[in-house]
Design a protein around this motif. Structure first.
Motif, short mmCIF file in Angstrom:
data_model
loop_
_atom_site.label_atom_id
_atom_site.label_comp_id
_atom_site.label_asym_id
_atom_site.label_seq_id
_atom_site.Cartn_x
_atom_site.Cartn_y
_atom_site.Cartn_z
N LYS A 178 -0.88 -7.46 9.47
CA LYS A 178 0.42 -6.82 9.56
C LYS A 178 0.93 -6.51 8.16
O LYS A 178 0.76 -7.31 7.23
CB LYS A 178 1.42 -7.73 10.29
N LEU A 179 1.52 -5.34 8.00
CA LEU A 179 2.03 -4.93 6.70
C LEU A 179 3.10 -5.89 6.21
O LEU A 179 3.96 -6.34 6.99
CB LEU A 179 2.60 -3.51 6.79
N ARG A 180 3.04 -6.19 4.92
CA ARG A 180 3.98 -7.16 4.36
C ARG A 180 4.37 -6.73 2.95
O ARG A 180 3.53 -6.27 2.17
CB ARG A 180 3.34 -8.55 4.33
N GLY A 181 5.64 -6.90 2.63
CA GLY A 181 6.12 -6.60 1.28
C GLY A 181 6.24 -5.12 1.01
O GLY A 181 6.06 -4.68 -0.14
N MET A 182 6.53 -4.32 2.04
CA MET A 182 6.63 -2.87 1.87
C MET A 182 7.84 -2.54 0.98
O MET A 182 8.97 -2.94 1.26
CB MET A 182 6.77 -2.19 3.23
N ARG A 183 7.60 -1.77 -0.07
CA ARG A 183 8.66 -1.46 -1.02
C ARG A 183 9.51 -0.28 -0.60
O ARG A 183 10.72 -0.26 -0.80
CB ARG A 183 8.05 -1.21 -2.39
N PHE A 184 8.87 0.75 -0.01
CA PHE A 184 9.58 1.96 0.38
C PHE A 184 9.67 2.11 1.89
O PHE A 184 10.75 2.38 2.42
CB PHE A 184 8.90 3.19 -0.24
N ALA A 185 8.55 1.94 2.58
CA ALA A 185 8.54 2.12 4.03
C ALA A 185 8.89 0.79 4.70
O ALA A 185 8.09 0.19 5.42
CB ALA A 185 7.18 2.62 4.50
N SER A 186 10.12 0.33 4.43
CA SER A 186 10.52 -1.00 4.92
C SER A 186 10.55 -1.08 6.43
O SER A 186 10.42 -2.16 7.02
CB SER A 186 11.89 -1.37 4.35
N GLU A 187 10.71 0.08 7.10
CA GLU A 187 10.75 0.07 8.57
C GLU A 187 9.40 -0.29 9.18
O GLU A 187 9.30 -0.55 10.39
CB GLU A 187 11.21 1.43 9.10
N LEU A 188 8.34 -0.30 8.36
CA LEU A 188 7.01 -0.64 8.85
C LEU A 188 6.66 -2.11 8.62
O LEU A 188 5.58 -2.56 9.00
CB LEU A 188 5.96 0.24 8.16
N GLU A 189 7.58 -2.84 8.02
CA GLU A 189 7.33 -4.25 7.72
C GLU A 189 6.95 -5.01 8.99
O GLU A 189 7.62 -4.92 10.02
CB GLU A 189 8.58 -4.88 7.09
N SER A 194 -1.32 -4.28 1.73
CA SER A 194 -0.20 -3.50 2.25
C SER A 194 0.25 -2.45 1.25
O SER A 194 0.59 -1.32 1.63
CB SER A 194 0.98 -4.44 2.59
N ALA A 195 0.26 -2.80 -0.04
CA ALA A 195 0.65 -1.84 -1.07
C ALA A 195 -0.32 -0.66 -1.11
O ALA A 195 0.08 0.49 -1.30
CB ALA A 195 0.72 -2.54 -2.42
N PHE A 196 -1.61 -0.95 -0.94
CA PHE A 196 -2.62 0.12 -0.92
C PHE A 196 -2.40 1.04 0.28
O PHE A 196 -2.42 2.28 0.15
CB PHE A 196 -4.02 -0.50 -0.88
N ILE A 197 -2.16 0.46 1.44
CA ILE A 197 -1.90 1.25 2.65
C ILE A 197 -0.62 2.08 2.48
O ILE A 197 -0.58 3.27 2.84
CB ILE A 197 -1.79 0.34 3.89
N GLU A 198 0.42 1.47 1.90
CA GLU A 198 1.68 2.19 1.70
C GLU A 198 1.48 3.38 0.77
O GLU A 198 2.03 4.46 0.99
CB GLU A 198 2.74 1.25 1.15
N SER A 199 0.68 3.21 -0.29
CA SER A 199 0.42 4.32 -1.21
C SER A 199 -0.21 5.49 -0.50
O SER A 199 0.15 6.66 -0.73
CB SER A 199 -0.49 3.84 -2.35
#
Length: 399
Positions: free
Chosen positions: A124-135, A72-77
């Motif tokens: 499913k995305l988990r632990g999103m640091r910035f894009a929390s709305e995508l959790e 999830s962190a990789f996808i968020e980046s």
């Protein structure tokens, strides 16, 4: 050109050698021929090619090294346009593909998240640091949501820098690059590179069979397939020793590479049953070793106690000798204490044997010494002839 993928708590490993060490035969002239260039592929471009010109082997799913949070962190980046590590691939014009030297897990993650299928289930995305709305959202849910659509578009357009190695000439060059890429990070098994260099039915079988083998996992004190493919290399080593010992010349990396190549050819003529029988004898050898040594199985004895680190040389010895089809279960059970006592005696009192267990595999003499000494000891105790003895004697008579 196709792009082929590459790159529980267990006992620490007592490494007497690396299965694929830097090749001493390489020269600066070999490396002078190498050409590097870079290309930026967008995520969308990579996804469109996976399954077509890019080949991400689904068997690696069983050796998934990343947690959902790390994926999830990789996808968020990528969605945020933050830097991500480059991918390093080697161009193989002969087979019309790329060999991934660094970045396999990133490519698998992209496939799982944005283009899932039966072999690559989504997450499913988990632990999103910035894009929390995508959790808690999948990529499909992101695309249809009011807030996620913009993130999805940004993700697909994000470029990923790729370094391409061209004109590498021979596999030893790629092993050198591979080792240097990983020497400052978590050590990876060169078996991943071997799988990509020799893609055939045999190497796929090595990967699948080892990932499902409870005895191999038990030997390494794990409960699942090892994401660094050490279990696959253990099975490959076993196949190599029992089928090709007579041609060993002191280069283990080349020995295992050749076994992969020859195994692919033999697969066509002998089929899966031939190799399945070999794998079964390996597992028999593992089970018998645990019967004899219990928690000390595949450990080195120092004269007073067992070193609590898995020793691959001891694994080779025990699996090959105790898995021999000429040795019966009854003979093992009847001589269990004697076999254990003999191993401890050799480790404590036979200096040549003790040194051979810790010597590099570059020494044909040391490798032959440890196999022959142990095989003859088991033969004398059990009153049988082991197949490996004749192979080792044939090798030593040629050198």
């Amino acid at each position: 050109m196709a792009l082929e993928d590459l790159s529980g708590t267990d006992l620490p490993e007592e490494a007497i050698d690396e299965a694929s060490p830097p090749d001493d035969a390489l020269t600066t002239e070999d490396l002078d021929q190498v050409v590097l260039y870079t290309v930026d592929w967008s995520v969308q471009s990579i996804l469109e090619r996976i399954g077509d010109s890019f080949n991400i082997n689904p068997t690696f799913q069983r050796r998934d090294a990343w947690t959902i949070s790390k994926k999830s962190a990789f996808i968020e980046s990528l969605m945020l346009g933050l830097p991500v590590p480059q991918i390093v691939v080697a161009e193989d014009r002969r087979r019309g593909r790329f060999i991934v030297l660094d970045g396999k897990q990133r490519l698998v993650t992209l496939k799982q998240f944005a283009a899932p299928d039966d072999n690559f289930p989504t997450f499913k995305l988990r632990g999103m640091r910035f894009a929390s709305e995508l959790e808690g959202l999948t990529f499909e849910q992101m695309q249809t949501s009011l807030t996620g659509g913009e993130f999805a578009d940004s993700f697909l357009s994000q470029p990923i820098r790729t370094v391409v190695v061209r004109n590498w000439g021979k596999p030893a060059v790629l092993y050198e690059v591979f080792i240097r890429l990983n020497q400052n990070s978590l050590p990876l098994s060169p078996q991943e590179l071997r799988q990509a260099l020799y893609p055939n039915a045999f190497t796929r079988w090595i990967n699948d069979r080892s990932s499902e083998s409870e005895p191999l996992h038990r030997a390494r004190r794990t409960s699942t397939a090892d994401f660094r493919m050490r279990d696959a290399e253990m099975l490959l080593r076993y196949v190599a020793w029992v089928t090709r010992f007579k041609v060993y010349r002191g280069n283990l990396r080349q020995f295992l590479d050749d076994t992969c190549e020859e195994g692919g050819s033999a697969w066509e003529s002998q089929g899966a049953d031939h190799f399945e029988k070999i794998a079964s004898t390996c597992e028999t050898g593992i089970d018998r070793t645990f019967e004899i040594f219990g928690d000390d199985a595949f450990l080195r004895y120092d004269g007073e106690k067992y070193n609590r680190r898995f020793n691959i040389a001891v694994f080779d010895l025990m699996a090959v000798a105790l898995g021999d089809t000429n040795l019966s279960d009854e003979a093992v059970s009847a001589n269990r204490d004697a076999i254990r006592a003999k191993f401890e005696e050799l480790c404590a009192e036979d200096e040549d044997f003790r040194k051979s267990i810790t010597a590099t595999t570059k020494s044909v003499t040391a490798v032959s010494e440890r196999f022959l000494t142990w095989a003859r000891a088991v033969e004398e105790i059990a009153g049988v002839d082991l197949r490996i003895t004749a192979d080792v004697e044939a090798l030593t008579s040629d050198n």
